[in-house]
Scaffold this active site. Structure first.
Site, PDB file in Angstrom:
ATOM      1  N   VAL B  16       0.827  -1.202   0.000  1.00 49.89           N
ATOM      2  CA  VAL B  16       0.000   0.000   0.000  1.00 49.89           C
ATOM      3  C   VAL B  16       0.867   1.261   0.000  1.00 49.89           C
ATOM      4  O   VAL B  16       0.665   2.176  -0.802  1.00 49.89           O
ATOM      5  CB  VAL B  16      -0.950   0.020   1.225  1.00 49.89           C
ATOM      6  CG1 VAL B  16      -1.747   1.322   1.277  1.00 49.89           C
ATOM      7  CG2 VAL B  16      -1.895  -1.178   1.182  1.00 49.89           C
ATOM      8  N   ARG B  47      11.312  -0.633   7.534  1.00 51.45           N
ATOM      9  CA  ARG B  47      12.126  -1.541   8.351  1.00 51.45           C
ATOM     10  C   ARG B  47      13.395  -1.940   7.616  1.00 51.45           C
ATOM     11  O   ARG B  47      14.429  -2.135   8.207  1.00 51.45           O
ATOM     12  CB  ARG B  47      11.316  -2.795   8.710  1.00 51.45           C
ATOM     13  CG  ARG B  47      10.510  -2.641   9.986  1.00 51.45           C
ATOM     14  CD  ARG B  47       9.825  -3.932  10.347  1.00 51.45           C
ATOM     15  NE  ARG B  47       9.009  -4.433   9.232  1.00 51.45           N
ATOM     16  CZ  ARG B  47       8.327  -5.578   9.247  1.00 51.45           C
ATOM     17  NH1 ARG B  47       8.374  -6.348  10.311  1.00 51.45           N
ATOM     18  NH2 ARG B  47       7.609  -5.958   8.209  1.00 51.45           N
ATOM     19  N   GLU B 130     -10.527   5.668   6.163  1.00 56.29           N
ATOM     20  CA  GLU B 130     -11.380   5.026   5.146  1.00 56.29           C
ATOM     21  C   GLU B 130     -10.791   3.700   4.670  1.00 56.29           C
ATOM     22  O   GLU B 130     -11.515   2.740   4.407  1.00 56.29           O
ATOM     23  CB  GLU B 130     -11.556   5.977   3.959  1.00 56.29           C
ATOM     24  CG  GLU B 130     -12.453   5.475   2.853  1.00 56.29           C
ATOM     25  CD  GLU B 130     -13.911   5.374   3.278  1.00 56.29           C
ATOM     26  OE1 GLU B 130     -14.354   4.247   3.527  1.00 56.29           O
ATOM     27  OE2 GLU B 130     -14.590   6.415   3.361  1.00 56.29           O
ATOM     28  N   GLY B 188      -2.530 -15.730  -4.734  1.00 54.65           N
ATOM     29  CA  GLY B 188      -2.145 -14.563  -3.943  1.00 54.65           C
ATOM     30  C   GLY B 188      -3.294 -13.913  -3.192  1.00 54.65           C
ATOM     31  O   GLY B 188      -3.123 -12.853  -2.598  1.00 54.65           O
ATOM     32  N   GLU B 191      -2.992 -15.373   2.382  1.00 50.45           N
ATOM     33  CA  GLU B 191      -1.619 -15.352   2.877  1.00 50.45           C
ATOM     34  C   GLU B 191      -1.187 -16.755   3.276  1.00 50.45           C
ATOM     35  O   GLU B 191      -2.009 -17.657   3.427  1.00 50.45           O
ATOM     36  CB  GLU B 191      -1.527 -14.396   4.062  1.00 50.45           C
ATOM     37  CG  GLU B 191      -1.766 -12.954   3.636  1.00 50.45           C
ATOM     38  CD  GLU B 191      -1.629 -11.984   4.796  1.00 50.45           C
ATOM     39  OE1 GLU B 191      -0.619 -12.065   5.506  1.00 50.45           O
ATOM     40  OE2 GLU B 191      -2.526 -11.150   4.963  1.00 50.45           O
ATOM     41  N   ASP B 202     -10.088 -10.634  10.793  1.00 52.31           N
ATOM     42  CA  ASP B 202     -10.037  -9.425   9.966  1.00 52.31           C
ATOM     43  C   ASP B 202     -11.436  -8.813   9.831  1.00 52.31           C
ATOM     44  O   ASP B 202     -11.621  -7.612  10.026  1.00 52.31           O
ATOM     45  CB  ASP B 202      -9.469  -9.806   8.585  1.00 52.31           C
ATOM     46  CG  ASP B 202      -9.509  -8.662   7.604  1.00 52.31           C
ATOM     47  OD1 ASP B 202      -8.548  -7.868   7.589  1.00 52.31           O
ATOM     48  OD2 ASP B 202     -10.493  -8.546   6.845  1.00 52.31           O
ATOM     49  N   LYS B 206     -13.241  -5.085  11.258  1.00 49.38           N
ATOM     50  CA  LYS B 206     -14.005  -4.161  10.427  1.00 49.38           C
ATOM     51  C   LYS B 206     -15.429  -3.995  10.960  1.00 49.38           C
ATOM     52  O   LYS B 206     -15.987  -2.891  10.937  1.00 49.38           O
ATOM     53  CB  LYS B 206     -14.005  -4.663   8.981  1.00 49.38           C
ATOM     54  CG  LYS B 206     -12.604  -4.622   8.353  1.00 49.38           C
ATOM     55  CD  LYS B 206     -12.517  -5.447   7.077  1.00 49.38           C
ATOM     56  CE  LYS B 206     -11.121  -5.384   6.464  1.00 49.38           C
ATOM     57  NZ  LYS B 206     -10.952  -6.351   5.365  1.00 49.38           N
TER      58      LYS B 206
END
Lengths: 446, 446
Positions: B16, B47, B130, B188, B191, B202, B206
């Site tokens: 991102v 990192r 957002e 893909g 994960e 996840d 949300k």
């Protein structure tokens, strides 16, 4: 929290206005909490003051809208009267007297948006109009705020509920246009004079607004190509089905492939049944947005009606009140790209053309030559609902024969400019062997 | 237009972050025009500083994120590193040093949203996120701004692309869970360790964020009931089809019927094929919102990926920059309703229960009695994929027989509380004639 209430003047108290007033009263505590100050209905301008308006105190009612917006203590004017005048003048006066404006007026925004934005900016006030496009569906705000860091390439939408209801009826029941319109009228989905809806004027105004915001340029109502849907027939739906499509009245705003211009148009079009817009039923609206980084987004919901439109008005009212308290304004007009709006001739899409032709050898070759001469590449040719065999059979396995020596050909093209297609159709009409062009319909959403 | 640029610190430069940096560079002129001032990437905390990062000047790269947010000249910190720490500490430090924050960090917002909002408010800065829910789909802004004048009753959404891809594969190909997961991993979409997605963590984060915004109350991750989708089988999909349904992993946030509490939950559920969410394919996300005035809205689009998530981040960045220039802040936390979050036992919905039962007379009566004893009303009982006849045939025309003296019953209930259903199932397990409870699935979206 500040205790002095923000004062709201409501212009118009019909289906939408009465719902705005009702929610302002019944949900006053929620609005106060969300805004950070109470919000008060300070006056309601109407044409017929003698009508009973439940829940609205009689002393708030006035027929003098101009005096109301000139009062000087009004923070926000909510305009839900529609039409160009007196709405335009009242909004301008509101800005001059220090009020921000929330409007649901698509016709006015499409025609006078630039001037109204300029007036708002001059006086440091807000002009919000989420309710002007697609009723309750958040669309203006997502386009001008959520996608403010992205590049919108296309907006493709069903933005008129009346025509979607009619087309959905035709599709699902096999009804003709008039029968479906009659049902829409009986159920209150169509007005007594349905012209603004069925001829695409309403959708064109919305397309102008959406294109302007999406492409950060000025698009006026006159820039929008417009074709109504009164000539869509049951036969067109049958043709569409054979292609795995349905027919929708679409508002389409596109950035040209080279990025140097934009187009905006409203017309009936075939779209694949697999496209998300194909399954938008009844009077619902939905708008598909394609952006460079975001990809393909869709926004769906009720596109009209008192309560849904009031929801959009109140969302804007809360935002404008928050801005007022903060001493700030929200995003104004963004027209910096100054992209020109290209005429319809430059629009590139696919076409579905039904021809009535003479049933004799060589016709397909003639027809195919005309397309080739105009640089329009043919994808498929096939028979339309007649006996197998005839004109095209020897070449493409399709073609249709009518008993009286006439056949029907359906040609689907690859992508071509509207100008090239128009030239092709004119030349086809001049062929002796072409008895008539039964229908021409664009194919979108592929 | 002001010429001093707004300075942005980017924390994280993965999928991102690198896309955010790319768009800030390639679309700099557009961003300048839309914000009203240039925006400049002032530093990028990573990192692994030795990795080649195309288009990002090497001197912007730092491993000292804390020093970057403490610089004092940063206007906006964009946090796309994810996880609780160091993100939480960096964001807090950013506020303390005068920066506003744009975050895509769903886990952090779900767990520490209230504290972060308080820190933003204390320092008069913005906190926008957002991108934390449903990638590019505008959802937070529509909920907290467009619907700010409405009352949201329910949010029902597909907010995890990985699990939607897996379930869609199972539905469309008849694959089992493991096979579909393997394909998602190979492409893909999943994960290497898919736990956060397939176990619903996840989606639960949300759901917490959406419920908090939708109902103007605080909903923490711990308040969200969570069930993963690893036990959904091909047989469940077959059952769903027989009911005219498919199966989706849904995040559901609801206001209780009496309005006095809310619930938030994530679990697989059957939904009718006619529901707009049923046709959300592959890794797409979609969220259905039901509001009192607006009616039923749906927001659809790509829920993840570098570019879509970056689109949402940049939309927020533009908004926060505009606020900064105006000396204002956008809407902060709105938790004034203080509605309690009810436990899962109080959730009311319908259930689809598959039972393996002994094939002998009286079994259906026993089973029906257990439902009645717990106040759970049965809608239908039917055979599940076995020969006609058997247990239930004489009573309801359904029921199934297994050759070895075992049969299968599928019971679909009317609406009942989760607690009543749980009690029913416990009692069913104690019946001698019930050999096993093959599956229990909720039925939503009707």
């Amino acid at each position: 929290m500040r205790s002095r209430p923000l004062k709201v003047a409501l212009l118009g108290c019909g289906v939408v206005g009465s719902e705005v007033a009702r929610i302002m009263t019944t949900h006053a505590d929620d609005l106060t909490a969300r805004i950070g100050a109470p919000v008060e209905l300070a006056g309601v301008a109407v044409r017929r003051p003698d009508r009973v308006r439940e829940g609205i105190s009689a002393e708030l009612i006035t027929t003098d809208a101009t005096a109301l917006v000139k009062r000087g203590d009004i923070d926000v004017v909510v305009e839900v009267i529609g039409g160009i005048e007196p709405a335009r003048g009242l909004i301008t006066t509101a800005f001059e007297h220090g009020a921000s404006v929330v409007s649901a007026n698509k016709a006015l925004l499409a025609q006078e948006g630039a001037a109204l934005h300029a007036a708002a900016e001059e006086h440091g006030r807000d002009l919000y109009y989420e309710a002007a496009v697609a009723g309750a569906i958040p669309l203006i705000r997502p386009l001008r705020e959520s996608l403010a860091g992205d590049k919108v390439d296309r907006v493709l939408g069903i933005v008129n509920g009346t025509t979607n209801f009619i087309l959905d009826k035709m599709d699902s029941t096999g009804a003709g246009y008039q029968e479906a319109l009659d049902e829409a009228t009986a159920l209150g989905y169509a007005e007594a004079d349905p012209t603004a809806d069925v001829e695409g004027f309403d959708a064109a105004a919305k397309a102008a607004i959406l294109a302007g915001i999406a492409f950060h340029t000025r698009v006026r109502l006159d820039d929008v190509y417009r074709e109504g849907m009164t000539e869509v027939t049951a036969a067109d739906f049958a043709s569409a089905r054979r292609m795995g499509c349905t027919i929708k009245l679409l508002a389409i705003c596109e950035r040209a492939a080279d990025g140097a211009s934009v187009t905006a148009r409203v017309h009936p079009a075939m779209i694949p049944l697999t496209h998300p817009l194909a399954s938008v039923r009844e009077a619902y609206n939905a708008v598909f947005v394609e952006a460079e980084a975001a990809g393909r987004l869709m926004f769906y919901g009720p596109g009209a009606g008192g309560a849904p439109t009031a929801s959009a008005v109140l969302g804007d009212l809360v935002a404008v009140c928050r801005n007022t308290l903060a001493g700030a304004t929200g995003p104004g007009e963004s027209a910096y790209t100054r992209l020109p709006v290209s005429p319809m001739g430059e629009v590139v899409t696919r076409y579905h053309i039904s021809l009535d032709v003479a049933d004799k050898p060589g016709v397909l070759a003639q027809v195919a030559n005309v397309f080739a001469d105009h640089g329009v590449s043919i994808d498929t040719v096939r028979q339309q609902g007649r006996d197998q065999g005839g004109v095209a059979a020897s070449v493409e396995g399709g073609g249709g024969r009518r008993e009286g020596g006439e056949a029907s050909l359906v040609v689907v093209t690859h992508r071509a400019s509207d100008a090239a297609l128009t030239g092709t159709v004119e030349a086809l009409r001049r062929l002796d062997t072409v008895r008539g062009v039964a229908s021409i319909m664009r194919v979108e959403g592929e």
